[in-house]
Design a protein around this motif. Structure first.
Motif, PDB file in Angstrom:
ATOM      1  N   LEU A 105     -70.265  27.804  51.588  1.00  0.00           N
ATOM      2  CA  LEU A 105     -69.415  26.957  50.835  1.00  0.00           C
ATOM      3  C   LEU A 105     -69.435  25.690  51.142  1.00  0.00           C
ATOM      4  CD1 LEU A 105     -67.285  27.285  48.608  1.00  0.00           C
ATOM      5  CD2 LEU A 105     -65.593  27.640  50.562  1.00  0.00           C
ATOM      6  N   THR A 106     -69.630  25.265  52.353  1.00  0.00           N
ATOM      7  CA  THR A 106     -69.488  23.880  52.949  1.00  0.00           C
ATOM      8  C   THR A 106     -70.736  23.092  52.487  1.00  0.00           C
ATOM      9  OG1 THR A 106     -68.406  24.475  54.845  1.00  0.00           O
ATOM     10  CG2 THR A 106     -69.468  22.336  54.881  1.00  0.00           C
ATOM     11  N   GLU A 107     -71.970  23.841  52.391  1.00  0.00           N
ATOM     12  CA  GLU A 107     -73.076  23.326  52.130  1.00  0.00           C
ATOM     13  C   GLU A 107     -73.243  23.017  50.588  1.00  0.00           C
ATOM     14  OE1 GLU A 107     -76.652  21.433  51.810  1.00  0.00           O
ATOM     15  OE2 GLU A 107     -75.580  21.801  53.650  1.00  0.00           O
ATOM     16  N   PHE A 108     -72.910  24.083  49.971  1.00  0.00           N
ATOM     17  CA  PHE A 108     -72.407  24.029  48.520  1.00  0.00           C
ATOM     18  C   PHE A 108     -71.716  22.874  48.014  1.00  0.00           C
ATOM     19  CE2 PHE A 108     -70.695  25.437  44.266  1.00  0.00           C
ATOM     20  CZ  PHE A 108     -71.991  25.740  43.547  1.00  0.00           C
ATOM     21  N   THR A 109     -70.530  22.753  48.398  1.00  0.00           N
ATOM     22  CA  THR A 109     -69.520  21.792  47.954  1.00  0.00           C
ATOM     23  C   THR A 109     -70.126  20.197  48.256  1.00  0.00           C
ATOM     24  OG1 THR A 109     -67.559  23.124  48.541  1.00  0.00           O
ATOM     25  CG2 THR A 109     -67.108  20.947  48.373  1.00  0.00           C
ATOM     26  N   ALA A 110     -70.673  20.265  49.755  1.00  0.00           N
ATOM     27  CA  ALA A 110     -70.995  18.874  50.116  1.00  0.00           C
ATOM     28  C   ALA A 110     -72.406  18.431  49.309  1.00  0.00           C
ATOM     29  CB  ALA A 110     -71.545  18.968  51.575  1.00  0.00           C
ATOM     30  N   SER A 111     -72.981  19.356  48.848  1.00  0.00           N
ATOM     31  CA  SER A 111     -74.268  19.019  47.838  1.00  0.00           C
ATOM     32  C   SER A 111     -73.799  18.617  46.553  1.00  0.00           C
ATOM     33  CB  SER A 111     -75.183  20.155  47.918  1.00  0.00           C
ATOM     34  OG  SER A 111     -75.918  20.501  49.053  1.00  0.00           O
ATOM     35  N   ILE A 112     -72.663  19.081  46.200  1.00  0.00           N
ATOM     36  CA  ILE A 112     -72.298  18.711  44.937  1.00  0.00           C
ATOM     37  C   ILE A 112     -71.625  17.372  44.998  1.00  0.00           C
ATOM     38  CG2 ILE A 112     -70.366  19.148  43.025  1.00  0.00           C
ATOM     39  CD1 ILE A 112     -70.828  22.041  43.559  1.00  0.00           C
ATOM     40  N   CYS A 113     -70.823  17.131  46.166  1.00  0.00           N
ATOM     41  CA  CYS A 113     -70.603  15.818  46.285  1.00  0.00           C
ATOM     42  C   CYS A 113     -71.596  14.756  46.223  1.00  0.00           C
ATOM     43  CB  CYS A 113     -69.640  15.673  47.610  1.00  0.00           C
ATOM     44  SG  CYS A 113     -68.191  16.623  47.593  1.00  0.00           S
ATOM     45  N   ARG A 114     -72.730  15.168  47.243  1.00  0.00           N
ATOM     46  CA  ARG A 114     -73.838  14.139  47.203  1.00  0.00           C
ATOM     47  C   ARG A 114     -74.507  13.986  45.831  1.00  0.00           C
ATOM     48  NH1 ARG A 114     -74.426  17.191  51.909  1.00  0.00           N
ATOM     49  NH2 ARG A 114     -73.906  16.046  53.667  1.00  0.00           N
ATOM     50  N   ASP A 115     -74.745  14.936  44.973  1.00  0.00           N
ATOM     51  CA  ASP A 115     -75.256  14.868  43.799  1.00  0.00           C
ATOM     52  C   ASP A 115     -74.249  13.857  42.774  1.00  0.00           C
ATOM     53  OD1 ASP A 115     -77.274  16.551  44.306  1.00  0.00           O
ATOM     54  OD2 ASP A 115     -76.726  18.226  43.258  1.00  0.00           O
ATOM     55  N   ALA A 116     -72.814  13.908  43.151  1.00  0.00           N
ATOM     56  CA  ALA A 116     -72.165  12.974  42.281  1.00  0.00           C
ATOM     57  C   ALA A 116     -72.105  11.502  42.904  1.00  0.00           C
ATOM     58  CB  ALA A 116     -70.733  13.720  42.223  1.00  0.00           C
ATOM     59  N   GLY A 117     -72.767  11.449  44.101  1.00  0.00           N
ATOM     60  CA  GLY A 117     -72.824  10.045  44.730  1.00  0.00           C
ATOM     61  C   GLY A 117     -71.837   9.897  45.500  1.00  0.00           C
TER      62      GLY A 117
END
Length: 125
Positions: free
Chosen positions: A78-90
């Protein structure tokens, strides 16, 4: 795994195509693709749970330790998924905070295992 790969490729392609026009829609496409992959992956997670349950019976490890391991796996994903979404959004700052608190959560969940380990070591001396 093949189905997940095709969904990932399709989602990525669609996200890249739409992203050149509408960045916000591309992020939602990425999120939805990730959620679909998550649900497909949960079916495989059931196999892991069954294998770990069988392992606890063979070795004699307490079921509570397996629950802790499964919680840690869930937190990590869940942490990796959420952090990746945040990174994709800049949003790298938010992604860093998600990573940090994910690690803190894993430490908190693992405290009973650390206590048992320290008690075992103390008994040896």
């Amino acid at each position: 795994m093949g189905k997940i790969a095709w969904i990932a490729i399709a989602g990525m392609t669609l996200s890249v195509m739409v992203g050149s026009v509408k960045r916000d829609i591309a992020i939602w496409i990425s999120i939805m693709t990730g959620i679909v992959i998550l649900f497909l992956g949960l079916q495989q997670f059931e196999t892991i749970v069954i294998l770990l349950t069988g392992l606890t019976e063979k070795i004699g490890i307490g079921e509570s330790y397996i629950r802790i391991i499964l919680k840690m796996l869930g937190i990590a994903y869940l942490t990796e998924f959420t952090a990746s979404i945040c990174r994709d959004a800049g949003q790298n700052l938010i992604a860093g905070q998600v990573d940090f608190f994910g690690r803190v959560s894993m430490i908190l969940v693992s405290i009973p295992v650390l206590e048992a380990l320290l008690e075992t070591i103390a008994k040896l001396f």
